[in-house]
Design an enzyme around this catalytic site. Structure first.
Site, PDB file in Angstrom:
ATOM      1  CE  LYS A   1      -3.967  -2.171   2.259  1.00 42.31           C
ATOM      2  NZ  LYS A   1      -3.312  -3.373   2.843  1.00 42.31           N
TER       3      LYS A   1
HETATM    4  O1  LIG Z   1      -9.476  -2.546   1.902  1.00 39.41           O
HETATM    5  C1  LIG Z   1      -8.631  -3.361   2.290  1.00 39.41           C
HETATM    6  C2  LIG Z   1      -7.367  -3.460   1.740  1.00 39.41           C
HETATM    7  C3  LIG Z   1      -6.526  -4.436   2.188  1.00 39.41           C
HETATM    8  N1  LIG Z   1      -6.878  -5.289   3.180  1.00 39.41           N
HETATM    9  C4  LIG Z   1      -5.909  -6.334   3.579  1.00 39.41           C
HETATM   10  O2  LIG Z   1      -6.489  -7.627   3.301  1.00 39.41           O
HETATM   11  C5  LIG Z   1      -6.214  -8.535   4.367  1.00 39.41           C
HETATM   12  C6  LIG Z   1      -7.489  -8.967   5.036  1.00 39.41           C
HETATM   13  O3  LIG Z   1      -7.214  -9.871   6.077  1.00 39.41           O
HETATM   14  P1  LIG Z   1      -8.347 -10.768   6.779  1.00 39.41           P
HETATM   15  O4  LIG Z   1      -7.626 -11.459   7.875  1.00 39.41           O
HETATM   16  O5  LIG Z   1      -8.883 -11.717   5.741  1.00 39.41           O
HETATM   17  O6  LIG Z   1      -9.393  -9.837   7.272  1.00 39.41           O
HETATM   18  C7  LIG Z   1      -5.243  -7.798   5.296  1.00 39.41           C
HETATM   19  O7  LIG Z   1      -3.935  -8.096   4.856  1.00 39.41           O
HETATM   20  C8  LIG Z   1      -5.529  -6.328   5.054  1.00 39.41           C
HETATM   21  O8  LIG Z   1      -4.394  -5.529   5.285  1.00 39.41           O
HETATM   22  C9  LIG Z   1      -8.118  -5.187   3.714  1.00 39.41           C
HETATM   23  O9  LIG Z   1      -8.501  -5.958   4.622  1.00 39.41           O
HETATM   24  N2  LIG Z   1      -8.974  -4.232   3.260  1.00 39.41           N
END
Ligand SMILES: O=c1ccn([C@@H]2O[C@H](COP(=O)(O)O)[C@@H](O)[C@H]2O)c(=O)[nH]1
Length: 284
Positions: free
Chosen positions: A97
């Site tokens: 990001k």
């Molecule tokens: O809008 C966003 C952008 C990035 N993320 C990232 O995705 C994963 C989600 O993890 P979970 O454990 O499945 O909830 C995490 O790496 C975030 O940094 C997001 O959630 N939302």
């Protein structure tokens, strides 16, 4: 174009993106107790999950904060994980990001599309505009790399700025259209661009609004599992073909907790990935 390879992987294995947001506390007891460094422990955990999910997912997303927070030890595991994904002929997304002025973005591009931290795709933040994104273009053209740019994020506070009205439209929609225009020159044979968008599953309405406005954008969709996003909307999203990978991190990599704290823990990750693939409606 790298996006064509990702589309092929989706066709073969389904649209799950396994999120390797690995923390020491997630490791099974046997691994926590092993007499090796934290870096080796993190990598062994990731390696076993990758080995057991290769034929169940389209790609892996490796979230850098989880590794950075452990300093150089963690970054070594981040680097080794990306290399291992490549050695296994699978695609990686470095979830970093980033977003900064042109001269700095040029160095981010070099850092994450070459060398120790090389990934196939990276996530970037569009807030600073196109000159914060353009340094990545030469890598998309000549090195088969791709971007996922934040369009509408999955977190509860995403509405603070992203839902503001701008020119009779929500800001996220203006941003999504701009991102699609940046990606026009990178559209591959699949019809999708190597510049795609991140859109959360937690905002089903916004996801469909964005899909209806854009023609060539492929999506990285987080928010399934631990964040509670409802997969029902994906049927509508995929009505003309699969145009996204759906990420799940915690739900997959902690599937063994209280079930299997031994060397076979990664089979729980496999089982959860297969369950998720069915839950999101994928049929070969
Ligand atoms: O809008 C966003 C952008 C990035 N993320 C990232 O995705 C994963 C989600 O993890 P979970 O454990 O499945 O909830 C995490 O790496 C975030 O940094 C997001 O959630 N939302």
């Amino acid at each position: 174009m790298i996006i064509d390879r990702l589309c092929e992987e989706v066709k073969k294995y389904g649209p799950v993106c396994v999120g390797l947001d690995t923390k020491i506390e997630y490791l099974p007891e046997y691994l926590k107790d092993k007499d090796i460094s934290d870096s080796e422990k993190l990598f062994e955990f990731n390696r076993k999950i990758i080995d057991d999910t290769l034929d169940t997912c389209a790609c892996y997303k490796v979230q850098i904060a989880h590794y950075e927070s452990l300093g150089l030890e963690g970054l070594k595991a981040y680097s080794e994980t990306l290399k291992y994904i490549k050695e296994n002929n699978k695609l990686s997304i470095g979830d970093i990001k980033r977003g900064d002025i042109l001269s700095t973005a040029t160095m981010y591009a070099k850092a994450h599309f070459e060398g120790e931290f090389e990934a196939d795709f990276i996530t970037v933040n569009p807030y600073m505009g196109e000159d914060a994104i353009s340094p990545y273009y030469e890598y998309i053209k000549s090195k088969e790399k791709g971007l996922f740019v934040l369009m509408k994020t999955s977190n509860p506070s995403s509405s603070d700025f992203q839902d503001l009205e701008v020119k009779d439209e929500k800001l996220y929609m203006e941003v999504a259209k701009k991102i699609e225009s940046w990606g026009e020159e990178f559209v591959g044979q699949s019809g999708y661009s190597s510049i795609g968008g991140v859109v959360g599953l937690t905002g089903a309405g916004e996801l469909i609004n964005i899909k209806n406005e854009l023609k060539n954008s492929f999506f990285l969709i987080p928010g399934y599992g631990a964040q509670g996003g409802d997969p029902k909307v994906l049927k509508q999203l995929f009505k003309d073909g699969i145009c996204a990978v759906i990420n799940s991190s915690r739900k997959i990599i902690t599937a063994h907790k209280n079930v299997d704290e031994t060397e076979t823990f990664s089979l729980c990750a496999r089982k959860e990935t297969l369950r998720m693939r069915e839950d999101i409606g994928w049929e070969k």
